[in-house]
Structures are given as C-alpha cells and as structure tokens.
Design an enzyme around this catalytic site. Sequence first.
Site, PDB file in Angstrom:
ATOM      1  N   ASP A 102       1.144  -1.356  -0.301  1.00  0.00           N
ATOM      2  CA  ASP A 102      -0.130   0.073  -0.283  1.00  0.00           C
ATOM      3  C   ASP A 102       0.985   1.345  -0.142  1.00  0.00           C
ATOM      4  O   ASP A 102       2.152   1.547  -0.001  1.00  0.00           O
ATOM      5  CB  ASP A 102      -0.474   0.200   1.325  1.00  0.00           C
ATOM      6  N   SER A 103       0.612   2.608  -0.110  1.00  0.00           N
ATOM      7  CA  SER A 103       0.784   3.167  -0.321  1.00  0.00           C
ATOM      8  C   SER A 103       1.801   3.842   1.239  1.00  0.00           C
ATOM      9  O   SER A 103       2.066   4.341   1.476  1.00  0.00           O
ATOM     10  CB  SER A 103       0.111   4.893  -0.207  1.00  0.00           C
TER      11      SER A 103
ATOM     12  N   CYS B 153      -3.671  -1.317  -1.976  1.00  0.00           N
ATOM     13  CA  CYS B 153      -3.634   0.466  -2.487  1.00  0.00           C
ATOM     14  C   CYS B 153      -4.528   0.050  -3.234  1.00  0.00           C
ATOM     15  O   CYS B 153      -4.997   0.072  -4.561  1.00  0.00           O
ATOM     16  CB  CYS B 153      -2.417   1.174  -2.803  1.00  0.00           C
TER      17      CYS B 153
ATOM     18  N   GLU C 126      -6.417   9.319   9.402  1.00  0.00           N
ATOM     19  CA  GLU C 126      -5.201   8.880   9.968  1.00  0.00           C
ATOM     20  C   GLU C 126      -5.387   9.451  11.817  1.00  0.00           C
ATOM     21  O   GLU C 126      -4.168   9.124  12.695  1.00  0.00           O
ATOM     22  CB  GLU C 126      -4.202   9.003   9.275  1.00  0.00           C
TER      23      GLU C 126
ATOM     24  N   CYS D 198     -11.270   2.475  -1.148  1.00  0.00           N
ATOM     25  CA  CYS D 198      -9.707   3.069  -0.497  1.00  0.00           C
ATOM     26  C   CYS D 198      -9.561   2.432   0.669  1.00  0.00           C
ATOM     27  O   CYS D 198     -10.301   2.037   1.530  1.00  0.00           O
ATOM     28  CB  CYS D 198      -9.827   4.357  -0.239  1.00  0.00           C
TER      29      CYS D 198
ATOM     30  N   HIS E  29      -8.371   3.284   3.682  1.00  0.00           N
ATOM     31  CA  HIS E  29      -8.671   3.950   5.134  1.00  0.00           C
ATOM     32  C   HIS E  29     -10.268   3.947   4.828  1.00  0.00           C
ATOM     33  O   HIS E  29     -10.733   4.102   6.667  1.00  0.00           O
ATOM     34  CB  HIS E  29      -8.698   5.473   4.824  1.00  0.00           C
TER      35      HIS E  29
HETATM   36  N1  DGL Z   1      -4.197   3.922  -0.119  1.00  0.00           N
HETATM   37  C1  DGL Z   1      -4.775   4.583  -1.285  1.00  0.00           C
HETATM   38  C2  DGL Z   1      -6.043   4.098  -1.919  1.00  0.00           C
HETATM   39  O1  DGL Z   1      -5.949   3.090  -0.805  1.00  0.00           O
HETATM   40  C3  DGL Z   1      -5.193   6.321  -0.082  1.00  0.00           C
HETATM   41  C4  DGL Z   1      -4.025   6.568   0.245  1.00  0.00           C
HETATM   42  C5  DGL Z   1      -3.112   7.332  -0.385  1.00  0.00           C
HETATM   43  O2  DGL Z   1      -3.253   8.486  -1.381  1.00  0.00           O
HETATM   44  O3  DGL Z   1      -1.957   7.046  -0.617  1.00  0.00           O
HETATM   45  O4  DGL Z   1      -5.862   4.735  -2.169  1.00  0.00           O
END
Ligand code: DGL
Length: 273
Positions: A6-7, A69, A157, A189, A191
Amino acid sequence: MIGIFDSGVGGLTVVKEIFKYLPEHQIIYFGDTARLPYGTKGADFVKKYSKKITNWLLKRGAKIIIVACNTSSAWAADSLKKDFKKTPIFEMINPAITEALATTKNPSASLRAGKKIGIIGTPGTIRSGVYQKKFLKADSSLEIFSQACPLFVPLVEEGLVDDKITIEIIKKYLEPLKEKGIDTLILGCTHYPLLKTIIEDTIDSGIKVINPAESLAKEVKKYLEENTTTAKKIKRGSKHQFFFSDEPYNLEKISHLCFNKRIKPIVKDPFNV
Ligand code: DGL
C-alpha cells in the site's frame, strides 16, 4: 509469504481481513510512506513504484501479491499482471465489482428503474474511471456514480472515525450519491472500511456498503483452496513483517483500530539509493 503493499498504513485494513480469512499464512507488508499519498499522484508515478515494490516483495520471498492500495489497483494492477505473468496478483477492484453486481437491485419503487452503484475513492482512483469501465463491460444497463473523498484519509489517520466533523463530511460527499438513488456503495480506498459503520449510520437508507478488503480476502482464500501448489509454497506462521519506506505516521492508532494490537515497523527505503 503473502506480499501486500500500500502507499502507507491504510493497507492494514486489508491485512485485517487476510488475518481473518487466512490466519495461518505469513505476510510481508510494504507501506510506501516515503512517497504517499498515491491518491493525488499521476498514473505513471503510481505504476512505477507499484512495479518496484512488487519486485522487491518477490525478492524477499512473497509468492503471491496483493495490491492493497486502491489507487495502485486502479492505475497499476493491469500492467503488473502483464509484467509479472508467473505471479498471482490480486487487486481491490475486481472482487468489489463482483460483490456489487451480486448485490445491486434498486428495490425501491420510488426510484427510477435501473441498478445504481456508487463508488468512493481517492481523486486518482475516481479519475482513472476503472470502475465505470469494468462495471459497464459486465452490464451496460448499470448506472454508476462516483465521488472522490480526499478528506476521509486524513480523518481516519487522525483517528476521527466517529467524530461530528466526520459525519458532516460524510454527508457532504455522500448526499449527492444518495439522491441519485444508489443501492450499493463501494468503499474504494484502503482507509474507508474504518468508516464503514459511521457511513452506514449517517446515510441510513438501506444502501448496501461493500468493503473491498473483505471481498478481496474471500477471493484470495478461494484461490488458494483451488490452487494448492501455490498455497503450499506460502510460508505458514505468525512471523509477519511490516516494512515502511519512512516513519509510518499514526501506525499505532491505525493498527489499534484494525486489529487492536501493536505491530513493530521496520523502516527502510529500498528505492532511495
Ligand atoms: N492507499 C490509498 C488508496 O487506497 C489511500 C491513501 C493514499 O492516497 O495514498 O487509494
């Protein structure tokens, strides 16, 4: 090992479901905290780092890859599948689409006929148009409505998963989708699953809310049950590893929200040489 990337820390919502559905498998996680957010970056950037991370996870012993991600799934999953043909690559979009297709029916007589699905995600995921394309290919009679919700990531977050401010922002983003008469909503997404309850309570209209992390985990479980040779190659045990390319912000808060326990991060940026 199951490689998951993930990011940043949001992909722990996917780890949570993998722990639930595949508790015996060992995972190696990579969160690209040095380069997040991915949600506002361009496609080329996301593709480039998704490829580097996949390569790195495979070198460290991952036997399958989960692109946790959603933005990477939207921009990079198809090219990853071409670049790493021998590796099973799972992403967040297709499992959620399958579940949404089985769910949507718009039963309310007051709504115009037609199956209507809402998608929320980062600006990048929504801009990619990937859900629209895939949904309409599967069923051209569908009506698809999407909404970028960039404020949801920082709210989660900061741990504001049941705060008044969050309720106001949910209303702002989701009222227009509700007015369109959607009966199914995809939380596109990493989160957003942490906001599932508050979203359901706020929109309160019988809209079925889909958590792609759960749809994905079920799909991986099914795959491994059917592909025992691959399943056997994946290490068992609980020696999970969590790598981050920079200090993970609020990791403790997010890991607590996801699985009520601490994880020990290993901070290392393999791409900054
Ligand atoms: N992990 C990213 C997503 O699921 C969300 C956070 C980011 O923008 O890096 O799209």
